[in-house]
Design an enzyme around this catalytic site. Structure first.
Site, PDB file in Angstrom:
ATOM      1  N   GLU A  45     -83.297  88.858 -89.691  1.00 17.68           N
ATOM      2  CA  GLU A  45     -84.097  87.621 -89.715  1.00 17.68           C
ATOM      3  C   GLU A  45     -85.560  87.944 -90.013  1.00 17.68           C
ATOM      4  O   GLU A  45     -86.147  88.844 -89.423  1.00 17.68           O
ATOM      5  CB  GLU A  45     -83.964  86.919 -88.365  1.00 17.68           C
ATOM      6  CG  GLU A  45     -84.739  85.622 -88.249  1.00 17.68           C
ATOM      7  CD  GLU A  45     -84.504  84.928 -86.908  1.00 17.68           C
ATOM      8  OE1 GLU A  45     -84.842  83.734 -86.800  1.00 17.68           O
ATOM      9  OE2 GLU A  45     -83.968  85.561 -85.982  1.00 17.68           O
ATOM     10  N   LYS A 130     -83.910  77.834 -92.495  1.00 14.84           N
ATOM     11  CA  LYS A 130     -83.315  77.568 -91.190  1.00 14.84           C
ATOM     12  C   LYS A 130     -83.479  76.096 -90.820  1.00 14.84           C
ATOM     13  O   LYS A 130     -84.582  75.544 -90.852  1.00 14.84           O
ATOM     14  CB  LYS A 130     -83.959  78.461 -90.130  1.00 14.84           C
ATOM     15  CG  LYS A 130     -83.270  78.419 -88.782  1.00 14.84           C
ATOM     16  CD  LYS A 130     -83.872  79.462 -87.847  1.00 14.84           C
ATOM     17  CE  LYS A 130     -83.139  79.513 -86.517  1.00 14.84           C
ATOM     18  NZ  LYS A 130     -83.728  80.524 -85.601  1.00 14.84           N
ATOM     19  N   CYS A 164     -79.826  83.349 -87.036  1.00 13.19           N
ATOM     20  CA  CYS A 164     -80.031  83.333 -85.588  1.00 13.19           C
ATOM     21  C   CYS A 164     -79.302  82.156 -84.927  1.00 13.19           C
ATOM     22  O   CYS A 164     -78.093  82.053 -84.996  1.00 13.19           O
ATOM     23  CB  CYS A 164     -81.531  83.323 -85.304  1.00 13.19           C
ATOM     24  SG  CYS A 164     -81.995  83.675 -83.598  1.00 13.19           S
TER      25      CYS A 164
END
Length: 347
Positions: A45, A130, A164
């Site tokens: 990430e 994201k 994540c």
């Protein structure tokens, strides 16, 4: 009969908040992994330029300078850093997945937690932002959109990625399952502090990531690559020099782990946690088929007459501009109207 493919999970630290140096390190890692035979190389990430763990440690009023540095060192999706990664992927003929803190062309303070998948021809196969920054990440990144919820064809199979906490979102995961995903990349930070040591009960990110990775692979009948960041001495020293009281906070949580999962949820291949490096595994994609006999949640083991999912994959934009024609533009339009054989000027 297909042969196994070799994949790599990068368990490495960036050069903290230095996009140029981190890009150079990423290129070096790609070369090392490709030399070892890896056909797909997955980075953690926001590998470029760093994960903003400081947002968990100090109040926002104490972090203005770090936000400015993060914004300044974030990278454009079409910038020189990604161009360097694309060139390396093309040169070596490998597929690369890399997390970035992405800068915006419309605002110097707007950044996203993003992931880019690059094919062996150097082309960008997918660009995902994201959907929702998790917990203290909201102090740093803006919410993304659904444009990047895509599974892409690569020489190592059909590859998808979630970042994540997105791996806890059942609908996002199902969206990738419904596109015949065979290899799922989940990318993670180097640590996830949620409490001070005396408070007890810090979130066990290692256990949680194993559950999430195994659950997705079991449900999707896909292989999983778990690629996590690494806190090196330089990052630890930086945080403690800024505030010595955080030593226990960053040392108490378990270090993130990089590993691999098969379509039954079992681990395979290398595992890395306490040292920097590259983990490797081999995936036989034919092993994705047999488990579908038991549960195919995007096939016979679903009730499409009961459940219905619609996914908006439109890229969000801050504004839509409708410009009035300029004088030159109007003249040119008039000329086109008069000279076009298919359009006659109005009387």
């Amino acid at each position: 009969m297909s042969s196994p493919v070799k994949v790599a999970a990068v368990h490495a630290a960036p050069v903290f908040l230095d996009r140029a140096a981190t890009t150079a390190k990423a290129v070096s890692i790609i070369r090392e992994a490709a030399k070892a035979g890896a056909q797909l190389i997955a980075f953690p990430e926001t590998y470029i330029p760093a994960f903003p763990v400081w947002a968990a440690l100090w109040a926002p009023i104490d972090n203005h300078d770090l936000f400015v540095r993060m914004a300044e060192q974030s990278v454009a999706a079409n910038g020189p850093e990604i161009a360097a990664i694309r060139n390396e992927a093309r040169t070596l003929g490998v597929t690369v997945s890399i997390g970035i803190s992405e800068s915006s062309p419309v605002s110097v303070g707007l950044i996203w937690n993003s992931n880019i998948i690059i094919g062996p021809d150097g082309n960008v196969l997918n660009h995902h932002r994201k959907l929702v920054p998790t917990f203290y990440e909201k102090l740093v990144w803006a919410a993304g959109d659904g444009e990047g919820l895509r599974v892409v064809d690569t020489p190592v199979g059909r590859v998808g990625n979630l970042i994540c906490g997105e791996n806890t979102n059942p609908l996002a995961r199902y969206t990738l399952m419904a596109q015949a995903e065979q290899v799922h990349i989940s990318s993670w930070p180097p640590m996830w502090p949620t409490r001070r040591p005396k408070g007890g009960g810090n979130f066990n990110n290692v256990a949680a990531n194993r559950i999430r990775a195994s659950a997705h692979s079991f449900e999707a009948k896909a292989f999983g690559i778990v690629t996590a960041g690494y806190m090196d001495k330089a990052l630890r020293d930086f945080l403690i020099e800024r505030d010595s009281t955080v030593a226990d906070v960053i040392d108490a949580p378990p270090r993130a782990v990089s590993f691999f999962v098969d379509p039954t949820g079992e681990t395979l291949g290398d595992t890395l946690q306490d040292e920097e490096g590259i983990a490797y595994a081999e995936f036989d994609l034919r092993r994705c088929i047999e488990p579908k006999q038991f549960h195919d949640v995007v096939g016979y083991y679903n009730r499409f007459d009961v459940f219905d999912l619609t996914v908006n994959r439109k890229r969000l934009m801050p504004a839509t501009f409708v410009d009035a024609p300029t004088e030159i533009g109007a003249i040119a339009m008039g000329e086109r109207l008069q000279t076009s054989p298919d359009i006659q000027p109005a009387n």
